[in-house]
Design a protein around this motif. Structure first.
Motif, PDB file in Angstrom:
ATOM      1  N   ASP A 230       0.812  -1.218   0.000  1.00 35.63           N
ATOM      2  CA  ASP A 230       0.000   0.000   0.000  1.00 35.63           C
ATOM      3  C   ASP A 230       0.851   1.276   0.000  1.00 35.63           C
ATOM      4  OD1 ASP A 230      -2.374  -1.303  -0.233  1.00 35.63           O
ATOM      5  OD2 ASP A 230      -2.886  -1.240   1.894  1.00 35.63           O
ATOM      6  N   LEU A 231       2.155   1.142   0.169  1.00 36.04           N
ATOM      7  CA  LEU A 231       3.038   2.303   0.010  1.00 36.04           C
ATOM      8  C   LEU A 231       2.962   2.853  -1.415  1.00 36.04           C
ATOM      9  CD1 LEU A 231       6.195   0.976   1.896  1.00 36.04           C
ATOM     10  CD2 LEU A 231       4.733   2.856   2.660  1.00 36.04           C
ATOM     11  N   LEU A 232       2.544   1.985  -2.338  1.00 34.55           N
ATOM     12  CA  LEU A 232       2.421   2.403  -3.742  1.00 34.55           C
ATOM     13  C   LEU A 232       1.413   3.532  -3.933  1.00 34.55           C
ATOM     14  CD1 LEU A 232       2.357  -0.748  -6.070  1.00 34.55           C
ATOM     15  CD2 LEU A 232       3.810   1.261  -6.303  1.00 34.55           C
ATOM     16  N   LYS A 233       0.377   3.575  -3.095  1.00 37.51           N
ATOM     17  CA  LYS A 233      -0.708   4.534  -3.297  1.00 37.51           C
ATOM     18  C   LYS A 233      -0.226   5.975  -3.243  1.00 37.51           C
ATOM     19  CE  LYS A 233      -4.381   1.556  -1.480  1.00 37.51           C
ATOM     20  NZ  LYS A 233      -5.361   1.350  -0.363  1.00 37.51           N
ATOM     21  N   ASP A 234       0.565   6.279  -2.234  1.00 36.40           N
ATOM     22  CA  ASP A 234       0.999   7.660  -2.029  1.00 36.40           C
ATOM     23  C   ASP A 234       2.452   7.912  -2.411  1.00 36.40           C
ATOM     24  OD1 ASP A 234      -1.526   8.452  -0.978  1.00 36.40           O
ATOM     25  OD2 ASP A 234      -0.963   7.564   0.959  1.00 36.40           O
ATOM     26  N   HIS A 235       3.212   6.837  -2.655  1.00 37.56           N
ATOM     27  CA  HIS A 235       4.649   7.007  -2.901  1.00 37.56           C
ATOM     28  C   HIS A 235       5.127   6.170  -4.091  1.00 37.56           C
ATOM     29  CE1 HIS A 235       4.758   8.982   1.038  1.00 37.56           C
ATOM     30  NE2 HIS A 235       4.047   7.960   1.490  1.00 37.56           N
ATOM     31  N   PRO A 236       4.462   6.248  -5.227  1.00 34.62           N
ATOM     32  CA  PRO A 236       4.825   5.386  -6.360  1.00 34.62           C
ATOM     33  C   PRO A 236       6.238   5.615  -6.894  1.00 34.62           C
ATOM     34  CG  PRO A 236       3.326   7.116  -7.070  1.00 34.62           C
ATOM     35  CD  PRO A 236       3.345   7.155  -5.573  1.00 34.62           C
ATOM     36  N   GLU A 237       6.788   6.793  -6.669  1.00 36.17           N
ATOM     37  CA  GLU A 237       8.129   7.089  -7.172  1.00 36.17           C
ATOM     38  C   GLU A 237       9.221   6.568  -6.246  1.00 36.17           C
ATOM     39  OE1 GLU A 237       8.370  11.230  -7.922  1.00 36.17           O
ATOM     40  OE2 GLU A 237       6.858  11.202  -9.514  1.00 36.17           O
ATOM     41  N   LYS A 261       0.973  -8.886 -10.803  1.00 34.63           N
ATOM     42  CA  LYS A 261      -0.388  -9.421 -10.827  1.00 34.63           C
ATOM     43  C   LYS A 261      -1.099  -9.174  -9.499  1.00 34.63           C
ATOM     44  CE  LYS A 261      -0.992 -13.546 -12.678  1.00 34.63           C
ATOM     45  NZ  LYS A 261      -0.752 -14.947 -13.082  1.00 34.63           N
ATOM     46  N   ARG A 262      -0.403  -9.386  -8.422  1.00 34.28           N
ATOM     47  CA  ARG A 262      -1.020  -9.235  -7.107  1.00 34.28           C
ATOM     48  C   ARG A 262      -1.315  -7.765  -6.795  1.00 34.28           C
ATOM     49  NH1 ARG A 262       2.798 -12.555  -3.186  1.00 34.28           N
ATOM     50  NH2 ARG A 262       1.423 -11.612  -1.612  1.00 34.28           N
ATOM     51  N   ALA A 263      -0.405  -6.878  -7.187  1.00 28.68           N
ATOM     52  CA  ALA A 263      -0.646  -5.450  -6.948  1.00 28.68           C
ATOM     53  C   ALA A 263      -1.832  -4.954  -7.763  1.00 28.68           C
ATOM     54  CB  ALA A 263       0.615  -4.646  -7.286  1.00 28.68           C
ATOM     55  N   LEU A 264      -1.922  -5.406  -9.016  1.00 27.78           N
ATOM     56  CA  LEU A 264      -3.062  -5.013  -9.855  1.00 27.78           C
ATOM     57  C   LEU A 264      -4.368  -5.574  -9.284  1.00 27.78           C
ATOM     58  CD1 LEU A 264      -1.550  -5.489 -13.437  1.00 27.78           C
ATOM     59  CD2 LEU A 264      -2.026  -3.326 -12.261  1.00 27.78           C
ATOM     60  N   ALA A 265      -4.320  -6.802  -8.783  1.00 30.63           N
ATOM     61  CA  ALA A 265      -5.532  -7.420  -8.215  1.00 30.63           C
ATOM     62  C   ALA A 265      -6.026  -6.671  -6.988  1.00 30.63           C
ATOM     63  CB  ALA A 265      -5.250  -8.883  -7.853  1.00 30.63           C
ATOM     64  N   LYS A 266      -5.113  -5.969  -6.325  1.00 29.10           N
ATOM     65  CA  LYS A 266      -5.489  -5.173  -5.159  1.00 29.10           C
ATOM     66  C   LYS A 266      -5.994  -3.788  -5.542  1.00 29.10           C
ATOM     67  CE  LYS A 266      -2.609  -7.350  -1.624  1.00 29.10           C
ATOM     68  NZ  LYS A 266      -3.672  -7.475  -0.601  1.00 29.10           N
ATOM     69  N   GLY A 267      -6.026  -3.509  -6.845  1.00 27.24           N
ATOM     70  CA  GLY A 267      -6.583  -2.241  -7.303  1.00 27.24           C
ATOM     71  C   GLY A 267      -5.587  -1.120  -7.473  1.00 27.24           C
ATOM     72  N   HIS A 268      -4.300  -1.412  -7.394  1.00 29.44           N
ATOM     73  CA  HIS A 268      -3.300  -0.360  -7.568  1.00 29.44           C
ATOM     74  C   HIS A 268      -3.220   0.062  -9.029  1.00 29.44           C
ATOM     75  CE1 HIS A 268      -1.665  -0.187  -3.500  1.00 29.44           C
ATOM     76  NE2 HIS A 268      -1.840  -1.503  -3.450  1.00 29.44           N
ATOM     77  N   ASP A 269      -2.885   1.311  -9.226  1.00 29.37           N
ATOM     78  CA  ASP A 269      -2.813   1.890 -10.563  1.00 29.37           C
ATOM     79  C   ASP A 269      -1.778   1.156 -11.421  1.00 29.37           C
ATOM     80  OD1 ASP A 269      -3.321   4.336 -12.432  1.00 29.37           O
ATOM     81  OD2 ASP A 269      -1.132   4.228 -12.232  1.00 29.37           O
TER      82      ASP A 269
END
Length: 541
Positions: A230-237, A261-269
């Motif tokens: 979930d760090l991807l949501k606010d800190h993708p860079e 695949k798993r990150a996409l399945a969780k709804g991440h951009d």
């Protein structure tokens, strides 16, 4: 001239459009938007942002053959495993083997060889060696700085090595499990730019706020994806994906494509996810790996759809290297190198005279490299501490493989063995022989199997044995990667039949000697308290 058409996933503009890509002399000559194109998706190939290829038990060229099937085109690789066994000679072995394939392995300079002064390694990497590897060998970065107390305390050797990396303008990787707050900031301020050892969301956030990038790890033993993704949501860079350590049976199944695949399945951009799987590592380490722009190396993958995410084709420098699950890379002949000087052991070497009723016990944890420190009633027979299969408290030993020395002994919980013993010459980071067993006779036999093979992983159930020899530095096999995976699975199957309960018993075992990760571990010199960073006694008075 090669032409590839499909739906182009453009990470730079964050759009997807039908495109025609022309490839000439290994590079992308042009990218043109067209009206219609096949339904499959074209995107950058994946880059593992932190991996020890040695942990696959495969030489680099064989690792490449398996990884390309899953869409991986390159790695940021830390050779400190073979560095601990054979020093610069081992690192150059890895470099030379990797050069025989077009898979893009980017090696760094390991600064912590040995990882600590509390263990016996086969080699030492000095500040002068660090300078040589940057200057003469052109390595890309400084690998994980495991001695974080030395960094924080401004240890002279640590400072010298950090300064050399900075003078060459090289990124410096971190390794500081559990470090948060002001300590994380001080670590980052010393020049450390990444960390792959975060095991909680808050720790990852603290390190990002300190200015570091977090490498989300999902390997064979350490699995931190769920805690950190979930760090991807606010800190993708500031997020990258890595495997760190992946055994051959798991590498056959997947690589970074599983993270995606798993990150996409969780709804991440989609674009954030693909940045973490390729773009961020390429930019951070300044890698010569393409990102689907004109003039880039033609490194790309073709995926069927964005839900199932099956890798249909992988290209490196415009060459098709994998197609529909089949590798097209050829095996490379390899002459093993090794550093093994260890005489066979006798059963008496494994005895532990009892001196108290209670003992300190290592508790290993599924999916984690950290351990707990327990105090438990010891099982004592004839004045000796022995394994207790009923409570799953088994004897563990570390045997120095570089010179004659006493056997180090301790006890560990959660391996689950009901009979026999298992042993391995893969024991981070010094790679002495490590074994767990239900009785001294089995422990002795398992250790001697490894000595006879000059490295390997084995299981001995009291009667029969199964072994995968690892003649390359006691870490890797020189056989075909797919055959190696099958042989490894046979050993693993035998461990499970002996009662083993861990998902990846040999991967977990290999980290039980890694002193820089708390709380309780065993080196060839004795039981070690990773919280206090000092030796401790087995007996608990």
């Amino acid at each position: 001239m090669k032409i590839i058409k499909g739906q182009l996933v453009d990470l730079h503009q964050k759009i997807i459009y039908p495109a025609e890509i022309k490839i000439d002399q290994q590079r992308i000559k042009s990218i043109r938007k067209i009206k219609e194109a096949p339904a499959h998706y074209i995107m950058p190939g994946f880059v593992d942002a932190h991996v020890h290829i040695e942990s696959s038990m495969l030489i680099p060229s064989e690792f490449a053959r398996l990884a390309v099937v899953h869409g991986t085109v390159g790695t940021v690789s830390d050779p400190h495993e073979i560095g601990n066994v054979m020093g610069i000679m081992g690192i150059r072995f890895m470099i030379n083997n990797a050069k025989q394939t077009n898979f893009k392995i980017n090696f760094g300079v390991p600064p912590c060889v040995p990882a600590t002064q509390f263990e016996t390694a086969g080699a030492t990497i000095t500040p002068e060696d660090v300078d040589t590897l940057f200057k003469k060998d052109g390595l890309k970065y400084m690998t994980e700085f495991m001695n974080w107390p030395g960094v924080l305390n401004k240890d002279e050797d640590c400072v010298r090595k950090l300064d050399i990396a900075k003078a060459y303008g090289k990124p410096i990787d971190g390794h500081a499990p559990g470090l948060k707050g002001e300590q994380a900031k001080a670590y980052a301020d010393a020049g450390i730019s990444t960390d792959h050892e975060c095991f909680t969301y808050q720790e990852g956030l603290d390190k990002i706020q300190a200015g570091m990038k977090v490498q989300i790890r999902e390997g064979s033993a350490a699995k931190n994806f769920e805690a950190l993704v979930d760090l991807l949501k606010d800190h993708p860079e500031q997020v990258m994906f890595c495997c760190d350590d992946k055994h051959p049976d798991n590498l056959i199944e997947n690589h970074l494509n599983d993270h995606v695949k798993r990150a996409l399945a969780k709804g991440h951009d989609l674009f954030d996810v693909l940045r973490a799987a390729s773009y961020n590592a390429i930019k951070h380490y300044d890698l010569d790996i393409g990102l689907l722009q004109e003039g880039d190396p033609a490194d790309l993958i073709i995926v069927d759809n964005l839900e199932e995410f099956n890798i249909q084709k992988t290209y490196i420098n415009g060459e098709l290297v994998a197609e529909h699950g089949t590798t097209l890379l050829k095996s490379v002949p390899c002459t093993p190198i090794n550093n093994f000087s260890c005489a066979p052991k006798v059963v008496e070497d494994f005895a532990i005279p009892a001196s108290a009723k209670k003992i300190n016990v290592i508790e290993c944890l599924e999916g984690e490299l950290i351990t707990n420190a327990l105090t438990m009633e010891a099982k004592i027979e004839d004045g000796q501490y022995v394994s207790d299969t009923e409570r799953d408290v088994l004897k563990m030993v570390v045997v120095n493989r570089y010179k004659k020395a006493p056997v180090a002994k301790a006890f560990i919980k959660n391996f689950g063995l009901k009979k026999g013993a298992i042993a391995s010459s893969v024991a981070h980071d010094s790679h002495n022989i490590i074994a767990v067993g239900t009785d001294d006779e089995s422990l002795c036999r398992a250790v001697n199997i490894i000595i006879e093979s000059r490295g390997g992983v084995c299981a001995f159930d009291g009667e029969d044995q199964t072994v995968l020899p690892l003649p390359v530095a006691g870490l890797m096999t020189n056989i075909n990667g797919y055959e190696a995976a099958q042989r490894y699975m046979a050993v693993d199957k035998m461990v499970k039949a002996m009662g083993g309960t861990l998902n990846a018993p040999f991967m977990t075992l290999s980290f039980m000697a890694l002193l820089v990760i708390p709380s309780l571990k065993l080196s060839d010199k004795g039981l070690f308290d990773g919280d206090q960073f000092c030796f401790t006694d087995l007996a608990k008075e």
